[in-house]
Design a protein around this motif. Structure first.
Motif, PDB file in Angstrom:
ATOM      1  N   MET A 197       0.871  -1.238  -0.034  1.00 26.62           N
ATOM      2  CA  MET A 197       0.219   0.047  -0.040  1.00 26.62           C
ATOM      3  C   MET A 197       0.751   1.114  -0.060  1.00 26.62           C
ATOM      4  SD  MET A 197      -1.981   0.693   3.461  1.00 26.62           S
ATOM      5  CE  MET A 197      -2.052   2.532   3.922  1.00 26.62           C
ATOM      6  N   LYS A 198       0.596   1.942  -0.811  1.00 30.09           N
ATOM      7  CA  LYS A 198       1.151   3.245  -0.832  1.00 30.09           C
ATOM      8  C   LYS A 198       0.847   4.490   0.301  1.00 30.09           C
ATOM      9  CE  LYS A 198       2.862   6.565  -4.348  1.00 30.09           C
ATOM     10  NZ  LYS A 198       3.171   7.645  -3.435  1.00 30.09           N
ATOM     11  N   ILE A 199       1.668   5.095   0.717  1.00 32.11           N
ATOM     12  CA  ILE A 199       1.626   6.071   1.790  1.00 32.11           C
ATOM     13  C   ILE A 199       1.358   7.493   1.103  1.00 32.11           C
ATOM     14  CG2 ILE A 199       2.363   7.170   3.937  1.00 32.11           C
ATOM     15  CD1 ILE A 199       3.588   4.446   4.449  1.00 32.11           C
ATOM     16  N   ASP A 200       0.122   8.149   1.142  1.00 31.72           N
ATOM     17  CA  ASP A 200       0.178   9.350   0.871  1.00 31.72           C
ATOM     18  C   ASP A 200       0.184  10.493   1.787  1.00 31.72           C
ATOM     19  OD1 ASP A 200      -0.699   8.673  -1.953  1.00 31.72           O
ATOM     20  OD2 ASP A 200      -2.898   8.358  -1.460  1.00 31.72           O
ATOM     21  N   PRO A 201       0.466  11.611   1.322  1.00 31.01           N
ATOM     22  CA  PRO A 201       0.736  12.481   2.418  1.00 31.01           C
ATOM     23  C   PRO A 201      -0.499  12.806   3.272  1.00 31.01           C
ATOM     24  CG  PRO A 201       1.666  13.271   0.366  1.00 31.01           C
ATOM     25  CD  PRO A 201       0.784  12.060   0.007  1.00 31.01           C
ATOM     26  N   TRP A 202      -1.673  12.982   2.658  1.00 31.93           N
ATOM     27  CA  TRP A 202      -2.722  13.210   3.247  1.00 31.93           C
ATOM     28  C   TRP A 202      -2.915  12.151   4.695  1.00 31.93           C
ATOM     29  CZ3 TRP A 202      -6.667   9.792   4.423  1.00 31.93           C
ATOM     30  CH2 TRP A 202      -6.822   8.552   3.383  1.00 31.93           C
ATOM     31  N   MET A 203      -2.391  10.952   4.369  1.00 36.24           N
ATOM     32  CA  MET A 203      -2.761  10.048   5.424  1.00 36.24           C
ATOM     33  C   MET A 203      -1.688  10.415   6.795  1.00 36.24           C
ATOM     34  SD  MET A 203      -2.462   6.329   3.413  1.00 36.24           S
ATOM     35  CE  MET A 203      -3.510   5.952   2.315  1.00 36.24           C
ATOM     36  N   VAL A 204      -0.504  10.800   6.484  1.00 36.33           N
ATOM     37  CA  VAL A 204       0.311  11.408   7.534  1.00 36.33           C
ATOM     38  C   VAL A 204      -0.306  12.640   8.151  1.00 36.33           C
ATOM     39  CG1 VAL A 204       2.788  12.265   7.831  1.00 36.33           C
ATOM     40  CG2 VAL A 204       2.279  10.536   6.018  1.00 36.33           C
ATOM     41  N   GLN A 205      -0.787  13.353   7.284  1.00 33.69           N
ATOM     42  CA  GLN A 205      -1.524  14.492   8.164  1.00 33.69           C
ATOM     43  C   GLN A 205      -2.524  14.082   8.947  1.00 33.69           C
ATOM     44  OE1 GLN A 205      -0.046  17.241   7.915  1.00 33.69           O
ATOM     45  NE2 GLN A 205       1.081  17.515   5.906  1.00 33.69           N
ATOM     46  N   ALA A 206      -3.381  13.104   8.529  1.00 34.49           N
ATOM     47  CA  ALA A 206      -4.525  12.706   9.166  1.00 34.49           C
ATOM     48  C   ALA A 206      -3.899  12.346  10.527  1.00 34.49           C
ATOM     49  CB  ALA A 206      -5.164  11.716   8.516  1.00 34.49           C
ATOM     50  N   LEU A 207      -3.062  11.328  10.353  1.00 32.74           N
ATOM     51  CA  LEU A 207      -2.380  10.760  11.666  1.00 32.74           C
ATOM     52  C   LEU A 207      -1.979  11.845  12.587  1.00 32.74           C
ATOM     53  CD1 LEU A 207      -1.384   8.140  13.143  1.00 32.74           C
ATOM     54  CD2 LEU A 207       0.794   8.046  11.978  1.00 32.74           C
ATOM     55  N   ALA A 208      -1.110  12.970  11.852  1.00 31.92           N
ATOM     56  CA  ALA A 208      -0.597  13.777  12.856  1.00 31.92           C
ATOM     57  C   ALA A 208      -1.822  14.653  13.534  1.00 31.92           C
ATOM     58  CB  ALA A 208      -0.071  14.924  12.110  1.00 31.92           C
ATOM     59  N   ALA A 209      -3.095  14.862  12.910  1.00 26.63           N
ATOM     60  CA  ALA A 209      -3.823  15.505  13.272  1.00 26.63           C
ATOM     61  C   ALA A 209      -4.676  14.837  14.492  1.00 26.63           C
ATOM     62  CB  ALA A 209      -4.992  16.014  12.419  1.00 26.63           C
TER      63      ALA A 209
END
Lengths: 636, 101
Positions: free
Chosen positions: B1-13
């Motif tokens: 699975m490819k990690i998108d930047p929005w996923m990281v942002q969601a995790l950070a939020a």
């Protein structure tokens, strides 16, 4: 040169005042005698006298129609169409007043050195005295009404300061306040009169008023209004009915002050003003009638009160009021010259009477009740002989000064077109009263047996020398106005206008008849009163028989009580009501209410501040969310 | 699975919100400090993710800064906690209303 007359005493005031302020009143200063300050002040007034004398001589050398010296000091007020310069003017009228003020003033300054020798703050006393002289000279030298008004208010201020000179005594301080406040009522009239004159004549310069009033206005309502308003000012300053009540209380001041301010000079300021505007007054017979009527009534009323008083200074105060009434009677019958003549002779003998009284009080150790005096003739020969001269002068015994001036007024009251038999009769009655109460005073103080409990002593030379000078003037002063050749009348003619002709049907012989009869009456009254008071027991019995009248006189017709009930107490009640209801009730409570609102708002807001860290954090969260919401979505 | 930047942002939020909730609800001062660290590191993660997305090294530099400041903050915070505890014998925020004074 005219400025010199005023500047000299002003400089004396500044020097003495500064010296008092920086040296004498400083802590640990040695108690200073009155000699150095007194000499400085005397020198200042004497310099002013020399300048006034020089001015007088200059006037004498001029042709009689053009006797005027003017000096413009600076441009004062220039506003719109109104221009007023600070101009001093010496003419025959103001020159006479200047000589009297500085001459009598110098003598009283010398006398004060002796009288105030035990005082603790002579620097202050002499500074006030000099300031008074400067203000009074400005009053008579001012060429226009506003300049005069500065002096007018200045003498009022000095009078207040000097009446309350011993201000640690609450009664004396109150007397000063009374004088100041009663004078304010009159001053309102002065100012309003000034407005009316400017409105209708267009100038406030006295020469312009005199020449402008007849041509521009005629004898209409404005002249009557202006005359009566100015007269109201004079009523306050010169202590006439109904505003005379301050003058007897003014005796709380040091006795030389009573002599200078409340007998010789300041209180004659009203007569000066009346003489100054007499060409205007002459145009309105109604105003003249009021002035003469008030003057005659005051002369009678105060004379009657004087008879019932026992305080030596109070008697002299009421006597002054009565004599001022005489002067207004003269102004009111169109004989301002006679009034000015009486101002001059009165300033001599009344100053002398006051100074003599001061000498007596000084010797008696502060006692002022004439019933406790008596037989001072032996102990105080110099005071006795000078006081006797003044007593005979004021009683109208020829050929002393008072006889001539009083008789001139009586004759004018009888013969002038503005006068009449009734005014003459009132003046004559007042003259009889004057002779009677003065003889009573003289007899009780100097004649008979000694009733004094203290060892009396003659006053020092600084006090007796002025007495002798004034005594000589009281005796001889009348010769400037002998009937028939009246030097003073001719001298004043350029200012006051021609002497009014007598009413038709009154010949010159009538003057001599009146002259002789008034001399005879005065002598008779003096003799009878002297005989009467020879035996104190008889006088006391007489007083017992007429107790009702005597009580009324002693209590001054209860006028002070009447004013208290009619004016003072309602005023105090209204003030108290306004204080409680309006100030305390409305204004203060509105202010307090504003305060209470902010306190309540603060109490509410304080609940938000809990001190809980996490509550603040929560508030921050909501704030941040709101901010983000706004940034993302805007207000919509 | 490819990690998108929005996923990281969601995790950070998500981590940020967890941290913030912790600050709000935990009564223990030390736990609150830990939650603050959590919020700081969520922010760091967000910075790094954006730096990766935009190929801009400034974001990473800021993350290093934040770590340094957070270390200093933690040191000061712990010192305050220690002195607070010495003064009040407790580390419970419910009883501490000194800010009210």
């Amino acid at each position: 040169m005219l400025a010199m007359i005023i500047v000299a005493p002003l400089a004396g005031f500044l020097l003495n005042g500064l010296w008092y302020f920086f040296v004498q009143s400083s802590r640990g200063a040695k108690k200073a005698g009155s000699t150095s300050t007194g000499l400085l002040a005397t020198a200042a007034v004497f310099l002013s006298f020399v300048a006034a004398l020089a001015g007088h001589i200059l006037l004498l050398r001029m042709p009689s129609g053009a006797r005027v010296i003017e000096q413009k000091l600076f441009g004062w007020i220039h506003a719109g169409g109104f221009a007023l310069d600070f101009v001093l003017r010496l003419d025959p009228l103001s020159s006479l007043f200047c000589l009297v003020i500085t001459g009598v003033g110098t003598l009283i300054h010398i006398y004060s050195i002796g009288y105030m020798s035990k005082d603790s703050t002579p620097g202050r006393y002499f500074a006030y005295l000099n300031l008074f002289c400067a203000a009074m000279l400005l009053l008579v030298l001012g060429a226009s009404m506003p300049v005069m008004f500065i002096g007018w208010e200045g003498v009022g201020l000095c009078s207040y300061l000097l009446i309350g000179y011993w201000h640690s005594d609450i009664l004396k301080a109150a007397a000063g306040k009374k004088a100041f406040i009663v004078n304010r009522i009159g001053d309102l009239g002065f100012v309003l009169g000034m407005f009316v004159i400017y409105r209708h004549i267009g100038s406030l310069d006295f020469f312009a008023i005199s020449s402008g009033v007849s041509s521009a206005v005629g004898a209409g309502m404005p002249v009557v209004a202006a005359s009566l308003l100015l007269f109201a000012g004079c009523v306050g300053k010169s202590a006439q009915i109904p505003l005379y009540v301050w003058l007897p209380d003014a005796m709380a001041g040091p006795t030389p002050v009573s002599a200078l301010i409340h007998a010789a000079t300041m209180v004659t300021g009203g007569v000066y003003l009346m003489a100054r505007v007499s060409p205007m007054l002459m145009l309105s017979s109604g105003a003249m009638l009021v002035i003469a009527g008030v003057g005659a009534a005051t002369a009678l009323f105060a004379g009657a009160i004087a008879f019932g008083q026992n305080d030596i200074k109070k008697i002299l105060a009421y006597s002054t009021i009565s004599q001022l009434g005489y002067m207004f009677l003269a102004c009111g019958v169109g004989a301002a010259g006679a009034g000015v003549f009486h101002v001059i002779t009165h300033s001599f003998f009344k100053a002398l009477l006051f100074l003599g009284a001061g000498s007596v009080i000084h010797a008696m150790g502060g006692e002022q009740d004439i019933r406790k005096m008596g037989g001072l003739r032996g102990a105080m020969p110099r005071t006795f002989i000078t006081f006797a001269a003044a007593w005979l002068a004021i009683s109208g015994i020829p050929p002393l000064s008072g006889f001539f001036s009083k008789d001139e007024i009586l004759w004018r009251a009888f013969s002038s077109p503005f006068g009449g038999r009734i005014f003459w009769a009132a003046g004559m009655l007042a003259a009889v009263m004057t002779a009677a109460y003065m003889t009573r005073l003289f007899s009780l103080v100097f004649l008979g047996g000694g009733r004094a409990s203290v060892r009396v002593h003659e006053s020092p030379a600084t006090m007796t020398v002025p007495l002798f000078v004034l005594g000589a003037l009281s005796v001889a002063g009348g010769f400037i106005g002998i009937p028939g050749m009246s030097a003073i009348g001719h001298w004043l003619e350029p200012v006051l206008g021609q002497t009014q002709a007598s009413r038709p049907g009154i010949g010159h012989s009538a003057e001599w008849v009146l002259l002789a009869s008034s001399a005879a009456v005065a002598a008779a009254v003096v003799w009878v009163t002297l005989k009467f008071y020879e035996k104190p027991a008889r006088a006391a019995g007489f007083r017992q028989k007429g107790r009702v009248v005597a009580d009324v006189l002693e209590n001054k017709f209860y006028i002070d009580e009447l004013y208290g009930a009619m004016l003072v107490r309602p005023l105090v009640a209204i003030s108290g009501w306004a204080w409680k209801k309006i100030d305390d009730g409305m204004i203060d409570s509105a202010v307090l209410c504003a305060g209470r609102i902010s306190i309540a708002a603060g109490a509410l807001a304080r609940k938000l501040q809990t001190g809980q860290l996490q509550a603040y954090a929560l508030a921050m969260l909501f704030g941040a969310l709101a901010l983000i919401g706004y940034l993302v979505h805007g207000l919509g | 699975m490819k990690i998108d930047p929005w996923m990281v942002q969601a995790l950070a939020a998500g981590i940020f919100m967890i941290g913030f909730a912790g600050v709000l609800v935990r009564r223990n001062v030390i736990a609150m400090l830990m939650c603050v660290e959590l919020m700081l590191n969520a922010a760091n993660m967000s910075f790094v993710a954006y730096a990766w997305q935009h190929a801009d090294m400034a974001g990473q530099a800021v993350a290093v800064f934040v770590m340094a400041v957070a270390a200093a903050g933690a040191a000061v915070g712990l010192a305050i906690v220690v002195s607070l505890f010495r003064a009040l014998r407790s580390a419970d925020t419910g009883g501490i209303t000194l800010l009210k004074e």
